[in-house]
Design an enzyme around this catalytic site. Structure first.
Site, short mmCIF file in Angstrom:
data_model
loop_
_atom_site.label_atom_id
_atom_site.label_comp_id
_atom_site.label_asym_id
_atom_site.label_seq_id
_atom_site.Cartn_x
_atom_site.Cartn_y
_atom_site.Cartn_z
N LYS A 38 0.85 -1.20 0.00
CA LYS A 38 0.00 0.00 0.00
C LYS A 38 0.88 1.25 0.00
O LYS A 38 2.08 1.16 0.24
CB LYS A 38 -0.93 -0.02 1.21
CG LYS A 38 -0.26 0.00 2.56
CD LYS A 38 -1.27 -0.34 3.65
CE LYS A 38 -0.62 -0.63 4.98
NZ LYS A 38 -0.70 0.40 5.96
N ARG A 136 -9.24 0.07 16.00
CA ARG A 136 -9.37 0.73 14.71
C ARG A 136 -10.54 0.08 13.97
O ARG A 136 -11.67 0.49 14.13
CB ARG A 136 -8.03 0.57 13.98
CG ARG A 136 -7.84 1.46 12.80
CD ARG A 136 -6.39 1.48 12.32
NE ARG A 136 -5.92 0.23 11.72
CZ ARG A 136 -4.73 0.07 11.13
NH1 ARG A 136 -3.88 1.08 11.06
NH2 ARG A 136 -4.38 -1.08 10.60
N HIS A 165 -4.88 -7.22 13.54
CA HIS A 165 -3.64 -6.44 13.38
C HIS A 165 -3.08 -6.12 14.75
O HIS A 165 -3.82 -5.76 15.68
CB HIS A 165 -3.97 -5.15 12.61
CG HIS A 165 -2.75 -4.39 12.17
ND1 HIS A 165 -1.65 -4.98 11.61
CD2 HIS A 165 -2.48 -3.06 12.19
CE1 HIS A 165 -0.75 -4.06 11.31
NE2 HIS A 165 -1.22 -2.88 11.66
N ARG A 221 1.93 -10.90 7.02
CA ARG A 221 1.67 -9.66 6.27
C ARG A 221 2.77 -8.62 6.52
O ARG A 221 2.52 -7.57 7.10
CB ARG A 221 0.35 -9.02 6.73
CG ARG A 221 -0.93 -9.68 6.33
CD ARG A 221 -2.13 -8.78 6.64
NE ARG A 221 -2.05 -8.05 7.86
CZ ARG A 221 -2.53 -8.45 9.04
NH1 ARG A 221 -3.14 -9.61 9.16
NH2 ARG A 221 -2.42 -7.68 10.10
N TYR A 265 14.23 31.56 3.18
CA TYR A 265 13.14 32.36 3.76
C TYR A 265 13.34 32.62 5.24
O TYR A 265 13.72 31.71 5.98
CB TYR A 265 11.81 31.64 3.56
CG TYR A 265 11.38 31.51 2.12
CD1 TYR A 265 11.05 32.63 1.36
CD2 TYR A 265 11.31 30.25 1.52
CE1 TYR A 265 10.66 32.50 0.04
CE2 TYR A 265 10.92 30.11 0.20
CZ TYR A 265 10.60 31.24 -0.54
OH TYR A 265 10.21 31.10 -1.85
N CYS A 310 12.85 25.00 1.26
CA CYS A 310 11.84 25.66 0.42
C CYS A 310 10.98 24.58 -0.26
O CYS A 310 11.22 23.38 -0.09
CB CYS A 310 12.50 26.52 -0.65
SG CYS A 310 13.75 27.64 -0.04
N ASP A 312 10.88 23.70 -3.42
CA ASP A 312 11.58 22.93 -4.44
C ASP A 312 13.09 22.90 -4.28
O ASP A 312 13.80 22.36 -5.12
CB ASP A 312 11.28 23.52 -5.84
CG ASP A 312 9.84 23.91 -5.98
OD1 ASP A 312 9.00 23.00 -5.96
OD2 ASP A 312 9.54 25.12 -6.06
C1 LIG Z 1 -3.43 -4.32 8.50
C2 LIG Z 1 -1.96 -4.21 8.28
N1 LIG Z 1 -1.24 -5.34 8.16
C3 LIG Z 1 0.08 -5.31 7.97
C4 LIG Z 1 0.76 -4.11 7.89
C5 LIG Z 1 2.25 -4.12 7.70
O1 LIG Z 1 2.88 -3.63 8.86
P1 LIG Z 1 4.47 -3.45 8.91
O2 LIG Z 1 4.79 -2.45 7.87
O3 LIG Z 1 4.75 -2.97 10.28
O4 LIG Z 1 5.06 -4.78 8.61
C6 LIG Z 1 0.06 -2.92 8.01
C7 LIG Z 1 0.77 -1.65 7.95
O5 LIG Z 1 0.38 -0.60 8.29
C8 LIG Z 1 -1.35 -2.96 8.22
O6 LIG Z 1 -2.07 -1.86 8.34
#
Ligand SMILES: Cc1ncc(COP(=O)(O)O)c(C=O)c1O
Length: 374
Positions: A38, A136, A165, A221, A265, A310, A312
């Site tokens: 993601k 969450r 999670h 994950r 600046y 700045c 850029d």
């Molecule tokens: C639901 C979920 N699973 C797995 C992960 C991966 O976590 P990490 O990057 O700490 O391995 C995330 C990351 O935010 C997450 O939101």
């Protein structure tokens, strides 16, 4: 990467590192790997990273937004993809057509997804998220059973996974994670008592993939670790991991300023004596934080960024650098010679974490990839 690329600032990503990092996680956990790609693969570039992760043995990808599914599918990726959280109901039909797996935690989710799946005459793959301590998303274990039963009874829904999670797996104290694991186990036992078993059960982020075998189940994950970055100072990565990202720029200008001359600046920096100042063609619009204390590498030496960053551009001190020249390479994150500035160090300077540093690298910074085959 050979000759200087024709950009003001750019990121280089070593895809072989990502492939090797994923392979390490797969081998050491013995579980299937869902590569978390993601947020443009934590700033590294979703499509090349996803391909590298699959080459390293990942069987799944995880994303947060439907647009991220579209991007991966348009690039030809056919692997299973889980959207980890909420999507608006208007996006459900398209996601089902793209064969994305969706996260559910309420009876309404089952209804909303089930209706769309019925219209399309498909089986919607869903993963039930359990609230075990993140506060969450997810349904509490006591409510999860009714959602799971509704999913199981729906002709157009396939309950493909159950997951949760971890909020504190990246800390030294194992107790909060043990507590979450117990709640998760409790939810799983309620489901099992009713004969509900899903192809996938998953709980482990990077930290738990590395240090909690009890959280591995049959799918892990990992996100941050596949990029070669540690989840926190309390969970350093084994030496086998390799950092994948280097962020570079070049000297755009070198000038000598007289004593008492303001820089940038607000003139927060004023020269004390005659000083050599370099200008870099990157700024906060590229994701380089407008904050004090930034440092970069030039000629394999650290030097401070001075004055305000700045939009850029930003300026650096060059007095101790021998014969600096326009187009000399400058490293913001990564190695130059024997020296290195890590995303973790930048995070400390910015008062944040390595995750936010790489995610923040802006879309106008080109990503260059070191493995041409991907
Ligand atoms: C639901 C979920 N699973 C797995 C992960 C991966 O976590 P990490 O990057 O700490 O391995 C995330 C990351 O935010 C997450 O939101």
């Amino acid at each position: 990467m050979g000759r200087k690329p024709p950009y003001s600032t750019w990121v280089e990503v070593d895809l072989e590192s990502i492939q090797a990092n994923v392979n390490y996680i797969r081998k050491t956990t013995g579980a299937e790997v869902m590569a978390v790609v993601k947020a443009n693969a934590y700033g590294h570039g979703a499509v090349p990273v996803a391909k590298a992760a699959l080459a390293g043995g990942a069987t799944w990808c995880a994303v947060a937004r439907s647009s991220e599914v579209v991007e991966l599918r348009e690039a030809g990726l056919e692997c299973p993809i889980l959207i980890l959280g909420y999507i608006p109901k208007e996006q459900v039909a398209e996601m089902l057509q793209l064969k994305a797996s969706l996260t559910v935690w309420t009876l309404d989710d089952i209804k909303k997804i089930g209706e769309q799946a019925r219209k399309l005459d498909v089986q919607a793959p869903v993963h039930l998220k359990i609230e075990t301590g993140m506060g969450r998303l997810g349904s509490f274990p006591s409510q999860a059973l009714s959602v799971a039963l509704a999913a199981e009874r729906h002709a157009h829904i396939q309950l493909q996974g159950v997951f949760s999670h971890l909020a504190r797996a990246d800390e030294n104290d194992p107790e909060p994670t043990e507590h979450q694991e117990k709640k998760f186990e409790y939810a799983l036992s309620l489901l099992k008592d009713k004969g509900i078993q899903t192809p996938y059960i998953h709980l482990a982020n990077s930290a738990a993939s590395l240090k909690r075998p009890s959280a591995h189940y049959n799918l892990v994950r990992p996100g941050i670790s596949i990029y070669g970055l540690p989840p926190s100072p309390a969970v350093p990565l084994p030496d086998d991991f390799q950092r994948a990202l280097t962020w570079k720029t070049v000297l755009a200008n070198v000038k000598t300023l007289p004593p008492g001359h303001g820089v940038s600046y607000g003139h927060e920096y004023v020269t004390q004596e005659q000083e050599t100042i370099g200008a870099l063609p990157l700024g906060y619009a590229d994701g380089y934080r407008r904050t004090d204390g930034n440092q970069v590498l030039i000629h394999s030496q650290k030097t401070p960024v001075i004055g305000r960053v700045c939009m850029d551009q930003c300026m650096i001190k060059l007095d101790h650098i021998h014969n600096p020249q326009i187009e000399d390479e400058v490293v913001l994150i990564g190695k130059q010679g024997e020296k290195e500035i890590t995303a973790d160090e930048v995070g400390r300077i910015w008062g944040t974490i390595n995750y936010e540093v790489t995610c923040a690298i802006g879309p106008r910074v080109p990503r260059l990839y070191r493995k041409n085959s991907m």
